[in-house]
Design a protein around this motif. Structure first.
Motif, short mmCIF file in Angstrom:
data_model
loop_
_atom_site.label_atom_id
_atom_site.label_comp_id
_atom_site.label_asym_id
_atom_site.label_seq_id
_atom_site.Cartn_x
_atom_site.Cartn_y
_atom_site.Cartn_z
N ASP A 36 44.22 93.43 -71.58
CA ASP A 36 45.58 93.29 -72.20
C ASP A 36 45.49 93.78 -73.54
O ASP A 36 45.00 93.03 -74.36
N GLU A 73 47.42 94.59 -76.04
CA GLU A 73 48.58 93.99 -77.04
C GLU A 73 47.72 92.40 -77.67
O GLU A 73 47.76 92.23 -78.60
N LYS A 74 47.08 91.98 -76.54
CA LYS A 74 46.47 90.63 -76.81
C LYS A 74 45.33 90.89 -77.77
O LYS A 74 45.10 90.08 -78.43
N ARG A 86 46.49 91.51 -81.01
CA ARG A 86 46.71 90.18 -81.81
C ARG A 86 45.68 89.14 -82.10
O ARG A 86 45.75 88.45 -83.14
N GLU A 139 44.81 98.01 -84.34
CA GLU A 139 46.28 98.42 -84.15
C GLU A 139 46.53 99.78 -84.42
O GLU A 139 47.18 100.38 -83.34
N TYR A 183 44.95 101.63 -81.42
CA TYR A 183 45.68 101.48 -80.26
C TYR A 183 46.97 102.17 -79.99
O TYR A 183 47.10 102.88 -79.03
N TYR A 184 47.66 102.42 -81.33
CA TYR A 184 48.61 103.33 -81.16
C TYR A 184 48.34 104.61 -81.13
O TYR A 184 49.21 105.67 -80.50
N GLN A 237 53.74 88.65 -71.45
CA GLN A 237 52.34 89.18 -71.22
C GLN A 237 52.20 89.72 -69.76
O GLN A 237 51.84 90.68 -69.44
#
Length: 480
Positions: free
Chosen positions: A302, A304-305, A308, A314, A317-318, A469
């Motif tokens: 995951d 996004e997890k 976070r 981040e 990731y993008y 999630q």
């Protein structure tokens, strides 16, 4: 008789089977037709000789032919010979008098499935016909599935008839002529690398470079840096010669970064810089190297997890998540199981032998299995079955015990994989249990988040986060 130029096709999947009775005696022809129609509920056509029987066989598909041997114009033996020569996909049962057993045996040598002596016992006849239709149905299904493997269910060597996977194929086709970065997400064993290779192959007309893969989770930070960027001779102890990295090897092609979620934070910074600037230096070198590489990353985690929890940058990731492809697990696309089984039976067939046929009972077991290891687990199961099925038929006892849920009768949904770390697999087990728990709680409360929180002992906020999630649709339970 002149043969048809158009090859005969098997009875298509989902279409009722049909029987052809070829008999020159009208009363026997009519009684056979009536008995079969009333007992089996199938469509039965008739022909008074072998010539008319062949005309019907060339005009429409039949699963089974029941034919007399001694007939005018074209005999039953000649009919069998022509069926074999023209590869008409129909099973043949011959009928003969007591004095012609020798002819019946010869007919079976020519390709007949079985024979009946006249007058045939109705119960024995129906039993024999049922068995022949069942075996023919299996053969027709295998033939149809193999045709599908080469047809509309194959895309760049990825096999699927699932609408969700066809959406993936369509997306891959849209991005073929671009250099956009792709992030593939899916459980372990779903075929993420196969999809990455499909992206590369679909781009072949626009990008002529190689497909280069790196398993980021299998290398420590220093080794990963050297693998990706290469190093100069003498850059560190043991570097006795210059090494070209994977980015250089993939110039003009595709670099596949598997398990991208396992990349250390310090390496994430360097990777982000390469993706932004499209240039890098080898370890121990100072000369910038320009590259033209499409990066395809994959993960079962995951992301996004991880972002976070500050375990993944981040911005990286993008940068990776320009085009996102989600691969559904095999349990969510059971329609693919027969297709994949046919493919793997063909792949693991013994040299010089026909691929094994999967019995209906074994296929039922395969369809009911939740496949926690996804396509990879299915492939391993079929490979084992093909090795042990020496008679050419895969039966339930030839399947691995974890597939058939044999033994203590308890479900064992998680497989121990020593190629992956224990914390990684534990996290996967916890996530799967949480998802199952929440779905059960949501079902009991009809999608009420507050009541679900009371049952679970978690806060509303935690329940809301976990629902998002795991992609749980609350509306699904409100309708129940």
């Amino acid at each position: 008789m002149a043969s048809s130029n158009t090859p005969a096709l098997p009875v298509p999947l989902g279409v009722p089977q049909r029987i052809l009775v070829v008999e020159d005696l009208e009363d026997q022809r009519a009684s056979l037709q009536e008995l079969l129609q009333l007992s089996l509920g199938v469509e039965v056509d008739t022909a008074e000789d072998g010539a008319k029987g062949l005309d019907l066989l060339r005009a429409r598909p039949y699963s089974l032919v029941i034919t007399d041997l001694r007939m005018p114009k074209v005999s039953g033996m000649k009919l069998i010979e022509t069926i074999q020569a023209e590869k008409i996909p129909a099973t043949v049962i011959v009928t003969t008098g007591h004095g012609s057993i020798k002819d019946a045996v010869e007919a079976m040598r020519q390709g007949a499935h079985d024979f009946l002596t006249k007058p045939a016992d109705p119960q024995h006849l129906i039993l024999l016909v049922k068995r022949a239709l069942r075996e023919r149905g299996l053969q027709d299904e295998v033939t149809a599935l193999r045709q599908q493997l080469q047809g509309r269910h194959a895309f760049q060597n990825v096999l699927s008839k699932s609408p969700r996977m066809h959406d993936v194929f369509e997306l891959v086709g849209h991005i073929a002529d671009t250099t956009s970065t792709v992030l593939i997400r899916g459980e372990t064993g779903t075929g993420k690398e196969q999809v990455a290779r499909a992206i590369h192959q679909a781009s072949a007309a626009h990008r002529t470079g190689s497909f280069v893969a790196v398993n980021c989770g299998a290398l420590n930070e220093n080794l990963l840096e050297s693998e990706l960027f290469g190093h100069e001779k003498g850059s560190y102890t043991g570097a006795d010669r210059k090494r070209v990295g994977r980015f250089e090897l993939a110039h003009g092609g595709t670099l596949f970064l598997d398990e991208i979620g396992d990349v250390p934070m310090s390496m994430q910074i360097k990777l982000l810089r390469v993706l932004q600037e499209r240039r890098f230096e080898r370890v121990g070198g100072g000369e910038p190297i320009d590259i033209d590489v499409r990066v395809v990353a994959a993960t079962h985690q995951d992301m996004e997890k991880l972002v976070r929890e500050n375990k993944f940058r981040e911005d990286l990731y993008y940068r990776l998540n320009v085009v996102r492809i989600d691969i559904p697990p095999l349990r969510d696309r059971p329609e693919d199981i027969p297709l994949l089984v046919a493919h793997f039976c063909q792949k693991f067939a013994r040299p010089g032998q026909k691929p094994p046929v999967v019995s209906p009972e074994a296929m039922e077991v395969l369809l009911k299995c939740p496949w926690p290891g996804n396509v990879r687990q299915l492939e391993n199961a079929i490979e084992r079955a093909c090795v042990t099925a020496r008679d050419g038929t895969v039966t339930p006892d030839k399947l691995p015990g974890d597939v058939g849920r044999k033994g203590d009768g308890k479900a064992h949904p998680f497989q121990v994989d020593l190629a992956r770390s224990l914390p990684d697999q534990m996290a996967e087990m916890v996530a799967e249990f949480e998802k199952r728990y929440l779905r059960k709680a949501m079902k009991r409360t009809r999608g009420h988040v507050g009541k679900c929180a009371e049952i679970s002992g978690l806060s509303r906020r935690s329940i809301t986060d976990k629902i998002a999630q795991y992609g749980i649709d609350k509306g699904e339970f409100k309708k129940e």
